[in-house]
Design a protein around this motif. Structure first.
Motif, short mmCIF file in Angstrom:
data_model
loop_
_atom_site.label_atom_id
_atom_site.label_comp_id
_atom_site.label_asym_id
_atom_site.label_seq_id
_atom_site.Cartn_x
_atom_site.Cartn_y
_atom_site.Cartn_z
N TYR A 113 8.29 58.17 44.58
CA TYR A 113 9.61 57.98 45.19
C TYR A 113 9.55 58.06 46.71
CZ TYR A 113 11.05 59.03 40.43
OH TYR A 113 11.19 59.02 39.08
N THR A 114 8.69 58.97 47.19
CA THR A 114 8.61 59.11 48.65
C THR A 114 7.97 57.87 49.26
OG1 THR A 114 6.45 60.18 48.61
CG2 THR A 114 8.36 61.62 48.48
N PRO A 142 13.17 63.53 47.76
CA PRO A 142 13.44 63.73 46.33
C PRO A 142 13.61 65.20 46.00
CG PRO A 142 11.35 62.57 46.68
CD PRO A 142 11.81 63.07 48.01
N ARG A 199 6.85 47.14 45.41
CA ARG A 199 6.07 47.65 44.27
C ARG A 199 4.71 46.99 44.16
NH1 ARG A 199 9.80 49.54 39.35
NH2 ARG A 199 11.29 50.70 40.61
N ARG A 251 6.48 62.53 41.19
CA ARG A 251 7.52 61.97 42.05
C ARG A 251 7.03 61.60 43.45
NH1 ARG A 251 9.84 65.97 39.29
NH2 ARG A 251 9.46 67.43 40.97
N LYS A 263 18.92 57.39 43.00
CA LYS A 263 17.85 56.42 42.73
C LYS A 263 18.39 55.00 42.67
CE LYS A 263 14.67 59.31 40.07
NZ LYS A 263 14.27 59.47 38.66
N GLY A 306 17.48 51.73 45.14
CA GLY A 306 16.81 50.58 44.54
C GLY A 306 15.56 50.95 43.77
N ILE A 307 15.41 52.24 43.43
CA ILE A 307 14.25 52.66 42.64
C ILE A 307 14.49 52.40 41.16
CG2 ILE A 307 12.88 54.66 41.93
CD1 ILE A 307 13.22 55.76 44.76
N ILE A 308 15.74 52.57 40.73
CA ILE A 308 16.11 52.13 39.38
C ILE A 308 17.30 51.18 39.52
CG2 ILE A 308 15.27 54.20 38.21
CD1 ILE A 308 18.11 55.19 38.05
N TYR A 309 17.55 50.43 38.46
CA TYR A 309 18.53 49.35 38.58
C TYR A 309 19.81 49.69 37.83
CZ TYR A 309 13.96 47.47 39.69
OH TYR A 309 12.71 47.30 40.22
N LEU A 347 8.12 54.55 47.56
CA LEU A 347 8.95 53.36 47.29
C LEU A 347 10.28 53.38 48.05
CD1 LEU A 347 8.39 52.60 43.51
CD2 LEU A 347 7.29 51.60 45.51
N CYS A 348 10.65 54.53 48.62
CA CYS A 348 11.88 54.52 49.41
C CYS A 348 11.58 54.11 50.85
CB CYS A 348 12.56 55.88 49.37
SG CYS A 348 11.63 57.16 50.19
N LYS A 349 10.30 53.93 51.16
CA LYS A 349 9.91 53.36 52.45
C LYS A 349 9.86 51.84 52.29
CE LYS A 349 8.61 57.46 54.29
NZ LYS A 349 9.60 58.32 53.64
N TYR A 390 14.67 59.38 52.28
CA TYR A 390 14.97 60.05 51.02
C TYR A 390 14.04 61.24 50.84
CZ TYR A 390 14.88 60.48 45.83
OH TYR A 390 14.92 60.92 44.53
N ARG A 432 9.93 47.88 35.65
CA ARG A 432 9.91 49.20 35.05
C ARG A 432 10.82 50.16 35.79
NH1 ARG A 432 5.22 53.25 33.73
NH2 ARG A 432 6.65 54.95 33.26
N GLU A 433 11.46 51.06 35.04
CA GLU A 433 12.23 52.13 35.65
C GLU A 433 11.27 53.28 35.90
OE1 GLU A 433 16.17 52.71 34.82
OE2 GLU A 433 16.03 50.67 35.54
N VAL A 434 11.19 53.75 37.13
CA VAL A 434 10.24 54.82 37.39
C VAL A 434 10.95 56.16 37.55
CG1 VAL A 434 8.44 53.39 38.33
CG2 VAL A 434 10.21 54.29 39.84
#
Ligand SMILES: Nc1ncnc2c1ncn2[C@@H]1O[C@H](COP(=O)(O)OP(=O)(O)O)[C@@H](O)[C@H]1O
Ligand SMILES: [Mg+2]
Lengths: 315, 262
Positions: free
Chosen positions: B84-85, A86, B93, B81, A53, A57-60, B87-89, A84, B260-262
């Protein structure tokens, strides 16, 4: 070859009420080359998903650096050329397989139904294209997931536990697809704790344990140090002891069993036994398995915790 | 733009399959078809009471749908989840959040459109009203849609950082308070015993809180004896207020969601 993924001291810290600050990923230095299948291995909770993640770049990250295809993590442009899958993914259930692919395609700003159809064919779902996702089995969902991960013709794929919870047939299908990705020149980064799976397809692996890299390297190198068991008959004990200098000797009812490292000179042993008119009953190579390496590594990192981890690591 | 639209339409697709929402909608449609039928027995003067009842059902149902639809939207995406599929594209946000929001508004518009259409049909066949009465029934839901879009923006803003259940109470609470805000303020401010400092405070609070009362033009309880002089400018003002409030909430929501951390 250029690095597809490079991290330097990549760290992620979470706070928890009971434990305070914990480094879920701790100063990780990863190096993945372009065009290889890289296995990112570790027991549950080791920090695999967290690392992926961060790379996406989904979490920092809390601190440290990371580069994906030469670009700093968090750079959204890189999302055009990576994809990706998951772990245990879930897709919009009301869509059909075909609609799902069209949906993800449109997130790239594309509209290419032919391509979607071709990808469904590639993962063997052409016949189920008009079924909705909630009618798909787990294996089918994973395959449609792989199909969507190919929409942008990615250079690098992140697959988080791609075979988790699938039956052996589905395992096989997914494995063959992943191998075909490498044949097309893509880099594949697989996180997994299913070692027999990884052993079959990965070029290089890193073993992560409690957020830290315990081992990293080419699988063939890491798995060096297998053993050979040679069963001998018709020689006296003195000779047997002489032969056993490089290994260990076990007494059998009608002979001896010699357990020696595979890199020892086996031919010399054979010659000596034959010239003493002894006979060789059997020679069994005992290859070092990834599982052995894994248990060994984890055991070295946490004395006492090994049996449980070994059970998780097994398949 | 493409991505926002794709996310919005997938959100509509999901929303119209949510069983809870469909059940609520069905009950409302049932009520809306019974109300005019009941009115058949009563006198012609009852017409305005009937219109109020129709409005009440549409408004209340829409608010319920708006809240239930939006409070789960983001939390569900994270829990399953699916986010995630996406935001990875190459999707930012803010695009995701806007797509979700517009999808919610579209789904709301669809459901409210169905309720309004049914009301109009029943009204027409059972009461044979004149054109101006029909226009009245047709116009009000447009303001309601703006109101519900504002409510949805409130709920989606809070959904970026609070759990659905808490959000339900916050959003419902704000809507109820915002609905009686005008009379509440009036009774407070016109009371001679209120201290001036309290009046200023009340003024400040009422201008910060979202005002939902203005969207219920014809409600005699909320607007006793109010005659709207220039209808067009009134509509423009309330719609403009709604859009501005929505824009602010969405921007704040994006700021929170970005970190935010998702
Ligand atoms: N948001 C979070 N807050 C606190 N702890 C977390 C969070 N996400 C993951 N963790 C913890 O980080 C550790 C590593 O998790 P993860 O990366 O999912 O492991 P893996 O994928 O290797 O099984 C786990 O102990 C997990 O409980
Ligand atoms: Mg994981």
């Amino acid at each position: 070859m250029a690095a597809a993924i490079e991290t330097k001291k990549l760290t992620k810290t979470y706070r928890s009420r009971q434990l305070g600050k914990i480094n879920v990923v701790n100063e990780l230095d990863l190096h993945v080359e372009e065009g290889e299948i890289f296995g990112f291995l570790g027991p549950n909770g080791a920090g695999k998903t967290t690392t992926i993640k961060m790379l996406l770049g989904i979490i920092y990250p809390t601190h440290g650096e990371g580069y994906v295809l030469g670009r700093e993590i968090g750079d959204m442009d890189v999302h055009r050329v990576i994809s990706y899958l998951p772990e245990r993914p879930y897709y919009y259930e009301h869509m059909t397989g075909f609609e799902l692919l069209k949906f993800y395609d449109s997130l790239f700003g594309n509209h290419d139904p032919d391509k979607c159809q071709r990808l469904l064919e590639r993962v063997n779902l052409a016949g189920d294209a008009s079924k909705t996702i909630n009618q798909y089995s787990k294996g089918m969902q994973q395959r449609v997931g792989l199909a969507q991960s190919l929409l942008n013709d990615p250079k690098l794929l992140f697959l988080d536990e791609p075979t988790g919870g699938l039956d052996p047939i589905a395992h096989r299908e997914i494995r063959d697809l992943i191998l075909s990705f490498r044949d097309e020149g893509r880099t594949v980064f697989i996180s997994s704790h299913e070692l027999s799976e990884v052993e079959l397809i990965c070029d290089r692996v890193a073993i992560i344990h409690k957020g830290e890299i315990a081992r990293q390297g080419r699988l063939t190198e890491l798995l060096k140090g297998g053993r050979i068991e040679i069963t001998l008959q018709g020689i006296d004990e003195g000779l047997a002891r002489k032969l056993a200098t490089g290994g260990t000797l076990h007494n059998l009812s009608d002979g001896y069993m010699l357990d020696m490292p595979e890199e020892e000179d086996v031919n010399a042993v054979v010659d000596t036994v034959r010239s003493a008119k002894g006979s060789i009953v059997s020679m069994v190579p005992r290859k070092k398995r990834l599982e052995d390496l894994f248990v060994e590594t984890v055991r070295a990192a946490t004395p006492g915790a090994a049996p449980k981890l070994a059970a998780e690591g097994g398949v | 733009m493409n991505a926002i639209w794709a996310i919005a339409s997938s959100t509509v697709g999901e929303a119209i399959r949510r069983k809870v929402l469909l059940v609520i909608l069905l009950i409302a449609l049932l009520l809306l078809s019974i109300i005019p039928a009941l009115g058949v027995l009563s006198a012609r003067s009852e017409m305005s009471a009937m219109i109020s009842t129709i409005f009440f059902v549409i408004r209340f149902t829409s608010a319920l749908i708006a809240i239930i639809l939006t409070i789960y939207m983001i939390p569900n995406e994270i829990e399953r989840r699916t986010i995630y599929t996406i935001l990875c594209k190459p999707v930012q946000r803010w695009q995701f959040l806007l797509g979700k929001y517009f999808g919610a508004v579209l789904a709301l518009a669809l459901m409210m459109g169905i309720m309004t259409a049914l009301s109009l049909v029943m009204f027409w066949f059972l009461k044979h009203p004149d054109a101006s009465k029909m226009a009245e029934v047709a116009k009000q839901p447009i303001l309601y849609l703006v109101e519900m879009s504002l409510l949805a923006a409130i709920a989606i803003f809070f959904s970026t950082f609070v759990a659905p259940l808490v959000n339900f109470f916050i959003s419902t609470g704000l809507w109820l308070v915002g609905t009686v805000l005008n009379p509440l303020y009036d009774s407070f401010a016109t009371n001679p015993q209120t201290a001036p400092i309290m009046k200023t405070m009340a003024k400040l609070i009422t201008s910060i809180l979202p005002n939902f009362a203005n969207y219920d033009v014809k409600n005699p309880i909320l607007h006793p004896g109010v005659v709207i002089q220039n209808e067009a400018s009134y509509y423009l003002k309330t719609v403009g207020y709604g859009f501005m409030y929505i824009a602010i909430l969405l921007i704040l929501g994006i700021v929170v969601f970005d970190r935010r951390e998702v």
